[in-house]
Design a protein around this motif. Structure first.
Motif, short mmCIF file in Angstrom:
data_model
loop_
_atom_site.label_atom_id
_atom_site.label_comp_id
_atom_site.label_asym_id
_atom_site.label_seq_id
_atom_site.Cartn_x
_atom_site.Cartn_y
_atom_site.Cartn_z
N SER A 10 2.09 6.48 -5.56
CA SER A 10 2.79 5.37 -6.20
C SER A 10 3.08 4.29 -5.18
CB SER A 10 4.11 5.86 -6.80
OG SER A 10 4.98 6.33 -5.80
N LEU A 11 3.37 3.09 -5.68
CA LEU A 11 3.68 1.98 -4.80
C LEU A 11 5.17 1.87 -4.60
CD1 LEU A 11 1.28 -0.72 -6.23
CD2 LEU A 11 1.22 0.15 -3.92
N GLY A 12 5.60 1.60 -3.40
CA GLY A 12 7.00 1.37 -3.11
C GLY A 12 7.14 0.10 -2.30
N ASP A 13 8.31 -0.46 -2.26
CA ASP A 13 8.51 -1.69 -1.49
C ASP A 13 8.45 -1.40 -0.01
OD1 ASP A 13 8.99 -2.73 -3.92
OD2 ASP A 13 11.12 -3.14 -3.62
N ARG A 14 7.78 -2.28 0.71
CA ARG A 14 7.79 -2.24 2.16
C ARG A 14 9.03 -2.95 2.65
NH1 ARG A 14 3.80 -5.87 5.66
NH2 ARG A 14 5.38 -7.34 4.98
N GLY A 24 10.55 -17.00 9.76
CA GLY A 24 11.30 -16.23 8.77
C GLY A 24 10.61 -16.10 7.44
N SER A 25 9.45 -16.78 7.25
CA SER A 25 8.74 -16.69 5.98
C SER A 25 7.85 -15.46 5.96
CB SER A 25 7.88 -17.94 5.77
OG SER A 25 6.78 -17.94 6.65
N LEU A 26 7.41 -15.09 4.75
CA LEU A 26 6.50 -13.96 4.59
C LEU A 26 5.05 -14.40 4.49
CD1 LEU A 26 8.64 -11.86 2.12
CD2 LEU A 26 7.93 -11.13 4.39
N GLY A 27 4.82 -15.72 4.41
CA GLY A 27 3.46 -16.22 4.34
C GLY A 27 2.84 -16.08 2.96
N ASP A 28 1.52 -16.22 2.89
CA ASP A 28 0.81 -16.15 1.63
C ASP A 28 0.80 -14.73 1.07
OD1 ASP A 28 0.32 -18.82 1.90
OD2 ASP A 28 -1.82 -18.59 2.42
N ALA A 29 0.83 -14.63 -0.26
CA ALA A 29 0.80 -13.33 -0.95
C ALA A 29 0.15 -13.51 -2.31
CB ALA A 29 2.23 -12.79 -1.11
N LEU A 45 1.67 -8.47 -2.93
CA LEU A 45 1.01 -7.94 -1.73
C LEU A 45 0.66 -9.07 -0.78
CD1 LEU A 45 -0.08 -6.10 -4.35
CD2 LEU A 45 -1.18 -4.86 -2.48
N ASP A 46 0.79 -8.81 0.53
CA ASP A 46 0.45 -9.84 1.51
C ASP A 46 -1.02 -9.72 1.91
OD1 ASP A 46 0.21 -7.77 3.38
OD2 ASP A 46 2.09 -8.24 4.40
N GLY A 47 -1.44 -10.54 2.85
CA GLY A 47 -2.83 -10.58 3.24
C GLY A 47 -3.33 -9.34 3.93
N GLU A 48 -2.43 -8.48 4.36
CA GLU A 48 -2.82 -7.20 4.97
C GLU A 48 -2.75 -6.07 3.95
OE1 GLU A 48 -0.28 -6.72 8.33
OE2 GLU A 48 -1.30 -8.27 9.51
N HIS A 49 -2.59 -6.43 2.68
CA HIS A 49 -2.54 -5.48 1.56
C HIS A 49 -1.27 -4.63 1.56
CE1 HIS A 49 -6.71 -6.55 0.75
NE2 HIS A 49 -6.94 -6.36 2.03
N ALA A 50 -0.27 -5.03 2.31
CA ALA A 50 1.01 -4.35 2.28
C ALA A 50 1.81 -4.83 1.08
CB ALA A 50 1.80 -4.60 3.56
N VAL A 51 2.55 -3.91 0.45
CA VAL A 51 3.33 -4.23 -0.74
C VAL A 51 4.69 -4.76 -0.33
CG1 VAL A 51 4.35 -3.29 -2.83
CG2 VAL A 51 2.13 -2.46 -2.05
N LEU A 52 4.99 -5.98 -0.75
CA LEU A 52 6.27 -6.60 -0.44
C LEU A 52 7.33 -6.24 -1.47
CD1 LEU A 52 4.96 -10.16 0.50
CD2 LEU A 52 5.34 -8.20 2.02
N ALA A 53 6.92 -6.10 -2.72
CA ALA A 53 7.85 -5.73 -3.79
C ALA A 53 7.05 -5.25 -4.98
CB ALA A 53 8.74 -6.91 -4.18
#
Length: 336
Positions: A10-14, A24-29, A45-53
């Motif tokens: 399952s996906l969870g928040d990173r 301080g920004s999270l950049g493109d997603a 998801l961000d550009g590295e495929h990490a789940v932000l929320a």
């Protein structure tokens, strides 16, 4: 896990702090959306495929397109609010139903999602998400195609040039990967595995016809088959049937019949396509050996000798696969 998955797939928040830029920004997603027959999930998801929320809710399938799209928008609002500083550049969607990817429209769907056929999903979502993400483009594909793309990019099919992905859950579906791309088909129905005729006598498919694979191979079909064999009517679903199989001969037969039908159908598809490997995923597959053993036995029995070493493996991303696939398609759409 860097891709945002828990051990159960399952996906969870990173944690948001480790992905912030110096300002301080999270950049493109990208927003990734999975619209299934029972559940809708949205992840950022961000550009590295990490789940932000990530957030999910039941799919209001009986209530029609406006309610389904409204659920997606509400979930998107939640995930964007939980990742302040992220800039959404695109949205990728995997949805139940047959999809014209070029138009982003649903061209056919079963009764599971009422009035879903004809929905201009990409255009509708782009309009309704605009107050949240501006004019970010929206890409729409079938949910099993998104599942396959997720496993191809980040899961069990990573590195393969061709693959047959089969998802067995409430229903059943497939996706065909050729030369590293999803095969869509002239009429957008490549991989419509649910509706392969398998001679499931007397069992009605969700499309209204009798004898298709989904009528016995999907979770709903398995449960109905169990009841038709005289099973305990207090058992609520396929998961309950599979749980009883070790000590209930009727449940064991129902699971074996269902799994064998899937195995034989996979053998036919593999003979036609000659894929590098077959990947199986979904809630019914998760029943384990009680389902897998009769499925693989039937499959191997039907395969010709030249295909005897065909790898048949379980997906590694679980329920996260469609979201990762939808995200991959979204990034590809904006050239990232």
């Amino acid at each position: 896990m860097t891709d945002g998955r828990h051990g159960d797939g399952s996906l969870g928040d990173r944690s948001l702090g480790d992905g912030r830029h110096g300002d301080g920004s999270l950049g493109d997603a990208v927003l990734a959306v999975d619209i299934g027959g029972t559940k809708t999930a949205v992840a950022l998801l961000d550009g590295e495929h990490a789940v932000l929320a990530m957030a999910q809710a039941p799919t209001p399938g009986a209530d029609g397109p406006d309610a389904i799209i409204g659920t997606v928008v509400a979930l998107a609002q939640q995930v964007v609010e939980r990742a302040p500083g992220a800039r959404v550049v695109a949205t990728g969607v995997g949805t139940a139903g047959t999809v014209d990817v070029d138009r982003g429209a649903i061209v056919w769907a079963t009764e599971t999602l009422a009035d879903w056929a004809g929905t201009p999903l990409a255009a509708s979502l782009r309009s309704r998400l605009a107050p949240l993400v501006g004019d970010a483009p929206v890409q729409v594909q079938n949910d099993v195609d998104a599942h396959a793309l997720g496993e191809l990019r980040r899961g069990a099919a990573a590195g393969a040039r061709s693959a047959l992905m089969v998802a067995v859950g409430t229903g059943i579906g497939a996706s065909v990967i050729v030369d590293g791309r999803v095969l869509r088909g002239h009429r957008h129905v490549a991989g419509a595995f649910a509706h392969v005729p398998v001679g499931a006598a007397g069992l009605r498919c969700t499309c209204g016809r009798v004898g298709h694979l989904e009528a016995i191979g999907g979770g709903l079909g398995l449960h109905r088959h169990y009841l038709a064999l005289g099973g305990d009517r207090s058992v609520a679903d396929a998961r309950g049937v599979a749980g009883r199989a070790p000590h209930d001969p009727i449940a064991r037969r129902a699971v074996a019949d269902s799994a064998a039908a899937v195995g034989r159908a996979i053998a036919g598809a593999a003979t036609l396509l000659d894929p590098e490997l077959v990947v199986l995923s979904g809630g019914v597959v998760a029943a384990g050996a009680v389902w897998w053993a009769p499925m693989e036995s039937a499959l191997r029995t039907e395969l010709i000798e030249v295909l005897h070493d065909l790898p048949v493996v379980a997906g590694s991303l679980g329920g996260a696969a469609p979201l990762h696939g939808a995200a991959a398609a979204a990034w590809e759409m904006v050239g990232a």
